[in-house]
Scaffold this active site. Sequence first.
Site, PDB file in Angstrom:
ATOM      1  N   ARG A 107       8.923  66.178  82.301  1.00 52.02           N
ATOM      2  CA  ARG A 107       9.235  67.068  80.906  1.00 52.02           C
ATOM      3  C   ARG A 107       8.410  68.855  81.550  1.00 52.02           C
ATOM      4  NH1 ARG A 107       7.159  66.774  74.792  1.00 52.02           N
ATOM      5  NH2 ARG A 107       5.264  67.273  75.914  1.00 52.02           N
ATOM      6  N   TYR A 109      18.907  72.948  72.055  1.00 50.22           N
ATOM      7  CA  TYR A 109      18.147  73.119  71.163  1.00 50.22           C
ATOM      8  C   TYR A 109      17.498  74.542  71.632  1.00 50.22           C
ATOM      9  CZ  TYR A 109      15.817  70.312  74.769  1.00 50.22           C
ATOM     10  OH  TYR A 109      15.828  69.657  76.157  1.00 50.22           O
ATOM     11  N   HIS A 161      18.414  56.651  73.104  1.00 52.92           N
ATOM     12  CA  HIS A 161      17.311  55.485  74.422  1.00 52.92           C
ATOM     13  C   HIS A 161      17.045  54.365  73.694  1.00 52.92           C
ATOM     14  CE1 HIS A 161      17.333  59.094  76.799  1.00 52.92           C
ATOM     15  NE2 HIS A 161      16.428  60.236  75.727  1.00 52.92           N
ATOM     16  N   ASP A 207      22.538  62.137  79.912  1.00 51.44           N
ATOM     17  CA  ASP A 207      21.034  62.928  79.603  1.00 51.44           C
ATOM     18  C   ASP A 207      21.678  63.596  80.072  1.00 51.44           C
ATOM     19  OD1 ASP A 207      18.993  63.591  78.694  1.00 51.44           O
ATOM     20  OD2 ASP A 207      18.113  61.101  78.786  1.00 51.44           O
TER      21      ASP A 207
END
Length: 441
Positions: A79, A118, A266, A317
């Site tokens: 991340r 986002y 998920h 994804d």
Amino acid sequence: MTTFHCAVLVRAGSVTERVRIETDQSGTIVKIVTGVEAGPGDVRLATVVPGFATAHSHAFHRLLRGTTHADGGDFWKWREAMYGVAALLDPPLMFLVARAVFAEMLVSGYTAVGEFHYLHHRVDGAAYPAAHAMEIATGEAARAVGIRLVLLDTCYLDGAIGAPLSPQQRRFGDGSAAGWLARWHSLRDVIEGDRVTLGAAIHSVRAVSPAAMAELRDGLGTGTPLHIHVSEQPQENADCIAAYGHTPVGVLASLGMLGPRLSLVHATHLTAADRTLVGASGCTVVMCPTTEADLGDGIGDALGLAAAGARIAIGSDQNAVIDPLLELRGLEAGERLSSGRRGRFSPADLLDAGTGAGYASLGISSTVLAPGDPCDLVELDRASLRTLGSALDQLLFTATASDVRKVIVGGRIVAESGRLTAGAARPEVLLAEALDAVAAA
């Protein structure tokens, strides 16, 4: 009006020969006739399946493909690299990246994408001078290549449960649920049209509190598809239980948000009680097998959720792999690895996961290739080195994106043999342009 003649049409649970599909000027199916020969004006296709949908995509994650796989660590380490890439993007770069990724999706057989978006504002959180600049860039990228896009504009308010957004996350936020709703409602008029529609998403229970979720629930239209990341990591469950006394699914249930319009992305680490709630509510669960494997997330109980009543769809994804056929095989492979048995999902169930379930999750259509549905088709090569000798209903187990011959979206051929028909561009050329531009940023 365009008419397609399919020598063979493979749908979930049926294989039909000599199928003629008539469309109107908008690319909507008006008539389907079986057992007929091709007419002189028909576009002739060989073996055809419905168009595939990736119901969960982060297009810009594609920039990390081939650069993070040997780094070790886990989702949380990955991340941090993702945040670094996100910080580089502005509207012109977003257009180039999304255009390249959407082009790759098209030639690989995806006719529709749900983009979980986002990256709303500048890196410091300030709005762009031109309203909705990042969203408009994403929509224009889809139009440029011809893919069907549902922009899942995402509410992202907190950095973690009870914590403010970090500096890396500031561009994701709108300050409050009311702030996000105001921006979302004003977005529809400027984004929709020409195969682009607006959906909604809540990033996760980590990023949006139950109180804010309730505000979003009441402020969104009832017909809007709504998606949310759920239980991707065990830590998410532990933090949610500590803060709210419920799992993420339990929080959604307490708010009355579980239902047919909600898609859970998920859902890897659900409890038995969670699975019962999800199945009984009629939610869709969007599994992303190649990403869940690449990030070491775990193997979700797809078959158990389906048996409980949930509908299973797929997503690409992080787009480390863009291939609907490999995604579907990954779904089945996870079940086989978990159970030690073969043939967990039927070919019909897998095809539905890749096509009808994804289209329903994104609010595009509730049926598959029926009158009134969009004419979105994929022609597969039955005579390649991979597919030769395959039973028609088992092409999903042998074909890959390399076997996609033609792709039709809205009654129009948009890709053929790895090349876009618009401008005859190859996706790798578009990707090279995007990578060069990002490197220079």
